[in-house]
Write an enzyme that holds these catalytic residues in place. Sequence first.
Site, PDB file in Angstrom:
ATOM      1  N   ALA A  68       0.856  -1.187  -0.066  1.00 14.71           N
ATOM      2  CA  ALA A  68      -0.044   0.078  -0.310  1.00 14.71           C
ATOM      3  C   ALA A  68       0.919   1.255  -0.136  1.00 14.71           C
ATOM      4  O   ALA A  68       2.360   1.148   0.271  1.00 14.71           O
ATOM      5  CB  ALA A  68      -0.997  -0.013   1.233  1.00 14.71           C
ATOM      6  N   GLY A 113       0.353  -4.859   0.897  1.00 17.61           N
ATOM      7  CA  GLY A 113      -0.924  -4.984   0.003  1.00 17.61           C
ATOM      8  C   GLY A 113      -0.455  -5.655  -1.306  1.00 17.61           C
ATOM      9  O   GLY A 113      -1.427  -6.306  -1.942  1.00 17.61           O
ATOM     10  N   GLU A 116      -1.056  -9.279  -0.565  1.00 17.20           N
ATOM     11  CA  GLU A 116      -2.229  -9.652  -0.286  1.00 17.20           C
ATOM     12  C   GLU A 116      -3.163  -9.385  -1.586  1.00 17.20           C
ATOM     13  O   GLU A 116      -4.119 -10.464  -1.813  1.00 17.20           O
ATOM     14  CB  GLU A 116      -3.073  -8.332   0.530  1.00 17.20           C
ATOM     15  N   GLU A 136       4.170  -4.875   7.587  1.00 22.37           N
ATOM     16  CA  GLU A 136       3.376  -3.796   7.997  1.00 22.37           C
ATOM     17  C   GLU A 136       3.939  -3.815   9.360  1.00 22.37           C
ATOM     18  O   GLU A 136       3.869  -2.346   9.991  1.00 22.37           O
ATOM     19  CB  GLU A 136       1.947  -4.136   8.039  1.00 22.37           C
TER      20      GLU A 136
HETATM   21  N1  COA Z   1       4.602   3.114  -0.670  1.00 26.33           N
HETATM   22  C1  COA Z   1       5.021   4.378  -1.544  1.00 26.33           C
HETATM   23  N2  COA Z   1       6.154   4.134  -2.170  1.00 26.33           N
HETATM   24  C2  COA Z   1       6.809   3.409  -2.221  1.00 26.33           C
HETATM   25  C3  COA Z   1       6.609   1.880  -1.472  1.00 26.33           C
HETATM   26  C4  COA Z   1       5.292   1.844  -0.766  1.00 26.33           C
HETATM   27  N3  COA Z   1       4.942   0.786  -0.091  1.00 26.33           N
HETATM   28  N4  COA Z   1       7.360   1.168  -1.786  1.00 26.33           N
HETATM   29  C5  COA Z   1       8.236   1.914  -2.372  1.00 26.33           C
HETATM   30  N5  COA Z   1       8.152   2.924  -2.706  1.00 26.33           N
HETATM   31  C6  COA Z   1       8.976   4.259  -3.489  1.00 26.33           C
HETATM   32  C7  COA Z   1       9.865   4.806  -2.777  1.00 26.33           C
HETATM   33  O1  COA Z   1       9.458   5.648  -1.877  1.00 26.33           O
HETATM   34  C8  COA Z   1      10.862   5.323  -3.723  1.00 26.33           C
HETATM   35  O2  COA Z   1      10.376   6.580  -4.169  1.00 26.33           O
HETATM   36  P1  COA Z   1      11.138   7.643  -4.615  1.00 26.33           P
HETATM   37  O3  COA Z   1      12.194   7.255  -5.642  1.00 26.33           O
HETATM   38  O4  COA Z   1      10.093   8.835  -4.943  1.00 26.33           O
HETATM   39  O5  COA Z   1      11.812   8.037  -3.027  1.00 26.33           O
HETATM   40  C9  COA Z   1      10.630   4.227  -4.917  1.00 26.33           C
HETATM   41  O6  COA Z   1       9.427   3.551  -4.801  1.00 26.33           O
HETATM   42  C10 COA Z   1      11.672   3.189  -5.204  1.00 26.33           C
HETATM   43  O7  COA Z   1      11.971   2.602  -3.838  1.00 26.33           O
HETATM   44  P2  COA Z   1      13.321   2.390  -3.058  1.00 26.33           P
HETATM   45  O8  COA Z   1      12.768   2.204  -1.749  1.00 26.33           O
HETATM   46  O9  COA Z   1      14.066   3.581  -3.610  1.00 26.33           O
HETATM   47  O10 COA Z   1      13.749   1.024  -3.545  1.00 26.33           O
HETATM   48  P3  COA Z   1      14.594  -0.028  -3.107  1.00 26.33           P
HETATM   49  O11 COA Z   1      14.830  -1.141  -4.252  1.00 26.33           O
HETATM   50  O12 COA Z   1      15.827   0.708  -2.278  1.00 26.33           O
HETATM   51  O13 COA Z   1      13.788  -0.725  -2.093  1.00 26.33           O
HETATM   52  C11 COA Z   1      11.962  -1.933  -1.239  1.00 26.33           C
HETATM   53  C12 COA Z   1      12.870  -1.581  -2.358  1.00 26.33           C
HETATM   54  C13 COA Z   1      10.684  -2.729  -1.619  1.00 26.33           C
HETATM   55  C14 COA Z   1      12.654  -2.918  -0.167  1.00 26.33           C
HETATM   56  C15 COA Z   1      11.588  -0.777  -0.509  1.00 26.33           C
HETATM   57  O14 COA Z   1      10.987   0.164  -1.355  1.00 26.33           O
HETATM   58  C16 COA Z   1      10.413  -1.018   0.486  1.00 26.33           C
HETATM   59  O15 COA Z   1      10.546  -1.336   1.673  1.00 26.33           O
HETATM   60  N6  COA Z   1       9.102  -0.452   0.393  1.00 26.33           N
HETATM   61  C17 COA Z   1       8.168  -0.517   1.287  1.00 26.33           C
HETATM   62  C18 COA Z   1       7.742  -2.063   1.441  1.00 26.33           C
HETATM   63  C19 COA Z   1       6.453  -2.037   2.621  1.00 26.33           C
HETATM   64  O16 COA Z   1       6.642  -1.907   3.673  1.00 26.33           O
HETATM   65  N7  COA Z   1       5.390  -2.348   2.082  1.00 26.33           N
HETATM   66  C20 COA Z   1       4.406  -2.577   3.033  1.00 26.33           C
HETATM   67  C21 COA Z   1       3.452  -1.445   3.170  1.00 26.33           C
HETATM   68  S1  COA Z   1       2.074  -1.565   4.071  1.00 26.33           S
END
Ligand code: COA
Length: 262
Positions: A68, A113, A116, A136
Amino acid sequence: MSSYETISVAIEEAVATVTINRPDKLNALNAKVLAELTAAFVGLAESEPPVRAAILTGAGDKAFVAGADIAEMSGLSAAQAKAFSDAGHRLGLVIEAAAFPVIAAVNGFALGGGCELAMCCDFIYASDKARFGQPEVNLGLMPGFGGTQRLSRRVGLARARELVFTGDPITADRALGLGLVNEVVPHAELGSKVREVAKKIASKAPLAIAYSKRVMARGFDADLALANELEATAFSALFDTEDMREGTRAFTERRPAKFTGR
Ligand code: COA
């Protein structure tokens, strides 16, 4: 076909491909994406000629859906969060209610999400680069689009608890071992592999597929006697279809059946 801002929909030979298209945000699900996905699946259910199978995937090379949208969620009140969660649940129910199977082609991160959403699909094929998880708890949150319920139904309660309580991501191979994923394929071959499976499904008798999907989903949470009643009712209804006559006749005439969905 309607045009969308955050997703794209393509239909080829009765197979629809729905792609979440926010690769710069790793296809994170905000309210707009949820609304567009829901509208898309409602639209596909009514499309003419009918869709017989669908593929759900994420744009880009890195993510199916990384969760999400955390930026959008961070500003929500409890009431707004309830509406957001309800929207996620509504999408899941629309996918599950579709008369055609929906296959998740998980081409990278399927976190929160994203995991999910993949679990709302009938089954999951994953790239060897895919990562699954319910992270989460790292955000002070818990799954809100069905993860606390569908994950345990897919992999068992104890394994679901481990994933939800630790928040740790798992590899595609571990997801395969847990039964979350049906098959892991080399990253570059995921699209063609899933299309092949979807086309095969699309070639079968549509009502037989639709009734099987409904009975398997409804029956899974019902007691066995009731579930078997559902099966007997749907099974017998197929005897009134042209496709059943055609399928059985084609077998005896040793030729491929031509199904029409009637
Ligand atoms: N919501 C909003 N934006 C997200 C996102 C999310 N769940 N997951 C990634 N993004 C965005 C990042 O903020 C970044 O945006 P920006 O370039 O404008 O800063 C872009 O996507 C790329 O993500 P980034 O974190 O730079 O990539 P990465 O390869 O370093 O890491 C992940 C990848 C998936 C490990 C990391 O993005 C992450 O942990 N995301 C969240 C996962 C999460 O907690 N999901 C559950 C949400 S309830």
